[in-house]
Design an enzyme around this catalytic site. Sequence first.
Site, PDB file in Angstrom:
ATOM      1  N   HIS A  38       3.596  -1.104   3.886  1.00 33.98           N
ATOM      2  CA  HIS A  38       3.025   0.219   3.625  1.00 33.98           C
ATOM      3  C   HIS A  38       4.173   1.182   3.354  1.00 33.98           C
ATOM      4  O   HIS A  38       5.010   1.423   4.234  1.00 33.98           O
ATOM      5  CB  HIS A  38       2.215   0.682   4.840  1.00 33.98           C
ATOM      6  CG  HIS A  38       1.458   1.956   4.623  1.00 33.98           C
ATOM      7  ND1 HIS A  38       0.339   2.041   3.808  1.00 33.98           N
ATOM      8  CD2 HIS A  38       1.647   3.202   5.124  1.00 33.98           C
ATOM      9  CE1 HIS A  38      -0.124   3.274   3.819  1.00 33.98           C
ATOM     10  NE2 HIS A  38       0.661   4.008   4.603  1.00 33.98           N
TER      11      HIS A  38
ATOM     12  N   GLU B 188       1.376   5.544   0.706  1.00 34.27           N
ATOM     13  CA  GLU B 188       0.878   6.740   1.386  1.00 34.27           C
ATOM     14  C   GLU B 188       1.318   7.990   0.646  1.00 34.27           C
ATOM     15  O   GLU B 188       2.482   8.139   0.283  1.00 34.27           O
ATOM     16  CB  GLU B 188       1.391   6.778   2.826  1.00 34.27           C
ATOM     17  CG  GLU B 188       0.884   8.001   3.612  1.00 34.27           C
ATOM     18  CD  GLU B 188       1.176   7.873   5.082  1.00 34.27           C
ATOM     19  OE1 GLU B 188       0.714   6.872   5.680  1.00 34.27           O
ATOM     20  OE2 GLU B 188       1.859   8.755   5.631  1.00 34.27           O
TER      21      GLU B 188
ATOM     22  N   ASP C 157       2.394   1.982  25.467  1.00 35.11           N
ATOM     23  CA  ASP C 157       2.086   2.148  24.049  1.00 35.11           C
ATOM     24  C   ASP C 157       1.288   0.958  23.518  1.00 35.11           C
ATOM     25  O   ASP C 157       0.302   1.129  22.784  1.00 35.11           O
ATOM     26  CB  ASP C 157       3.393   2.291  23.264  1.00 35.11           C
ATOM     27  CG  ASP C 157       3.307   3.315  22.155  1.00 35.11           C
ATOM     28  OD1 ASP C 157       2.861   4.445  22.430  1.00 35.11           O
ATOM     29  OD2 ASP C 157       3.677   2.982  21.020  1.00 35.11           O
TER      30      ASP C 157
ATOM     31  N   PHE D 105      14.020  13.692  10.781  1.00 37.19           N
ATOM     32  CA  PHE D 105      12.653  13.300  11.135  1.00 37.19           C
ATOM     33  C   PHE D 105      12.667  12.121  12.110  1.00 37.19           C
ATOM     34  O   PHE D 105      11.872  12.076  13.054  1.00 37.19           O
ATOM     35  CB  PHE D 105      11.870  12.945   9.875  1.00 37.19           C
ATOM     36  CG  PHE D 105      10.425  12.628  10.148  1.00 37.19           C
ATOM     37  CD1 PHE D 105       9.532  13.631  10.467  1.00 37.19           C
ATOM     38  CD2 PHE D 105       9.974  11.323  10.105  1.00 37.19           C
ATOM     39  CE1 PHE D 105       8.196  13.345  10.738  1.00 37.19           C
ATOM     40  CE2 PHE D 105       8.642  11.022  10.372  1.00 37.19           C
ATOM     41  CZ  PHE D 105       7.756  12.035  10.692  1.00 37.19           C
TER      42      PHE D 105
ATOM     43  N   HIS E 181       5.739   5.522  20.832  1.00 38.71           N
ATOM     44  CA  HIS E 181       5.452   6.906  20.469  1.00 38.71           C
ATOM     45  C   HIS E 181       6.315   7.829  21.348  1.00 38.71           C
ATOM     46  O   HIS E 181       6.536   7.538  22.532  1.00 38.71           O
ATOM     47  CB  HIS E 181       3.968   7.204  20.698  1.00 38.71           C
ATOM     48  CG  HIS E 181       3.516   8.521  20.146  1.00 38.71           C
ATOM     49  ND1 HIS E 181       3.754   9.708  20.801  1.00 38.71           N
ATOM     50  CD2 HIS E 181       2.859   8.842  19.000  1.00 38.71           C
ATOM     51  CE1 HIS E 181       3.250  10.702  20.092  1.00 38.71           C
ATOM     52  NE2 HIS E 181       2.702  10.202  18.991  1.00 38.71           N
TER      53      HIS E 181
ATOM     54  N   SER F   6       0.868  -1.172   0.000  1.00 36.22           N
ATOM     55  CA  SER F   6       0.000   0.000   0.000  1.00 36.22           C
ATOM     56  C   SER F   6       0.901   1.217   0.000  1.00 36.22           C
ATOM     57  O   SER F   6       2.069   1.139   0.399  1.00 36.22           O
ATOM     58  CB  SER F   6      -0.939   0.002   1.212  1.00 36.22           C
ATOM     59  OG  SER F   6      -0.213  -0.119   2.424  1.00 36.22           O
TER      60      SER F   6
ATOM     61  N   THR G 221      -2.721  11.629   3.656  1.00 34.18           N
ATOM     62  CA  THR G 221      -2.549  12.136   5.014  1.00 34.18           C
ATOM     63  C   THR G 221      -3.406  13.374   5.273  1.00 34.18           C
ATOM     64  O   THR G 221      -3.985  13.966   4.371  1.00 34.18           O
ATOM     65  CB  THR G 221      -1.077  12.456   5.304  1.00 34.18           C
ATOM     66  OG1 THR G 221      -0.636  13.488   4.414  1.00 34.18           O
ATOM     67  CG2 THR G 221      -0.213  11.231   5.129  1.00 34.18           C
ATOM     68  N   TYR G 222      -3.410  13.746   6.541  1.00 31.27           N
ATOM     69  CA  TYR G 222      -4.308  14.782   7.040  1.00 31.27           C
ATOM     70  C   TYR G 222      -3.521  15.581   8.062  1.00 31.27           C
ATOM     71  O   TYR G 222      -3.038  15.010   9.046  1.00 31.27           O
ATOM     72  CB  TYR G 222      -5.486  14.054   7.684  1.00 31.27           C
ATOM     73  CG  TYR G 222      -6.684  14.844   8.119  1.00 31.27           C
ATOM     74  CD1 TYR G 222      -7.731  15.065   7.238  1.00 31.27           C
ATOM     75  CD2 TYR G 222      -6.809  15.287   9.429  1.00 31.27           C
ATOM     76  CE1 TYR G 222      -8.890  15.720   7.657  1.00 31.27           C
ATOM     77  CE2 TYR G 222      -7.950  15.957   9.859  1.00 31.27           C
ATOM     78  CZ  TYR G 222      -8.989  16.166   8.965  1.00 31.27           C
ATOM     79  OH  TYR G 222     -10.126  16.805   9.378  1.00 31.27           O
TER      80      TYR G 222
ATOM     81  N   ASP H  90      -0.718  15.112  15.499  1.00 30.09           N
ATOM     82  CA  ASP H  90       0.347  15.813  16.211  1.00 30.09           C
ATOM     83  C   ASP H  90      -0.252  16.854  17.138  1.00 30.09           C
ATOM     84  O   ASP H  90      -1.121  17.631  16.744  1.00 30.09           O
ATOM     85  CB  ASP H  90       1.301  16.486  15.223  1.00 30.09           C
ATOM     86  CG  ASP H  90       2.021  15.467  14.355  1.00 30.09           C
ATOM     87  OD1 ASP H  90       2.269  14.349  14.851  1.00 30.09           O
ATOM     88  OD2 ASP H  90       2.321  15.784  13.194  1.00 30.09           O
TER      89      ASP H  90
END
Length: 304
Positions: free
Chosen positions: A269, A16, A161, A219, A152, A14, A47-48, A108
């Site tokens: 993914h 993204e 988590d 990142f 996380h 998949s 994404t959002y 976030d």
Amino acid sequence: MLKPRPTSQPIRVSFEFFPPKTEKMEETLWQSIERLAPLAPEFVSVTYGAGGSTRERTHQTIQRILRDTALVPAAHLTCVDASREEVDEVVRQYRETGVRHFVALRGDSQLGVGEEWQGRSDGYRNGAELTEGLKRIDPDFEISVSAYPEKHPESPDLTTDIDLLKRKVDAGATRAITQFFFDNDLFERYVERVRRAGIYIPIVPGIAPVHNFTKIANFAAKAGASIPDWVRTRFEGLEDDPLTHSHVAAACCAEQVLDLTERGFSDFHFYTMNKADLVYSICHILGLRGASADVPPALQSAAA
């Protein structure tokens, strides 16, 4: 040495994408979607942004995928800085459009170091509550949630988590997609702990092809994802050599995925960053094939 994948265990992928901010970025996005579509992904997610900052662009991208392609879209959904009613309305809009698969995330928090996010009193506080809300709207929704092999950044420990992941599953999550990682031993140990916790949904490895090592290293530091020394060594001295960098990136990523297939994993993914060529090359190494007619004319000419 790269080994061919076992023929008895087909690889499923998949992809993204993120919504474009400009017309040029939109053009790049759709070139990437068209390039990768022939590989027949299980789904593609969009994404959002934090606080719904890209909500309209995400919605428009999803609508176009439904209208102009045969791909199955999954809409990212976050609940930071929004009420339950606002989130539920977005979900209903997506459902009317034809979306049946969501990637449910808290999002976030935009807080400083050491601050603890509590959420809005009238909002969903985390991915488990959001998943529960999605299932109330439509019990047949397919819901993917996040998982973190190295926890996380805001979690006190991995046990906490995994407890939250269990709550997401109990609320109706059907798949977990992990934060990207580079250490397969670490990921396998994580999956073993998840299974011991009574979580049996698919745990899909999130794979990040290294388009730019400096950027992904930065990142990773923020996200709490480690980068093994052997990966760093591979990319040393390639800051100004993009061609070699891309070859090394394809080899590194393919090695990682092929090793995971030998460990029994078959779904992956890919975080594409809206850049198709590297991802396409990796998938080709993995044995996935698209029709030759779908290769861009410029690339066909170069190969002639």
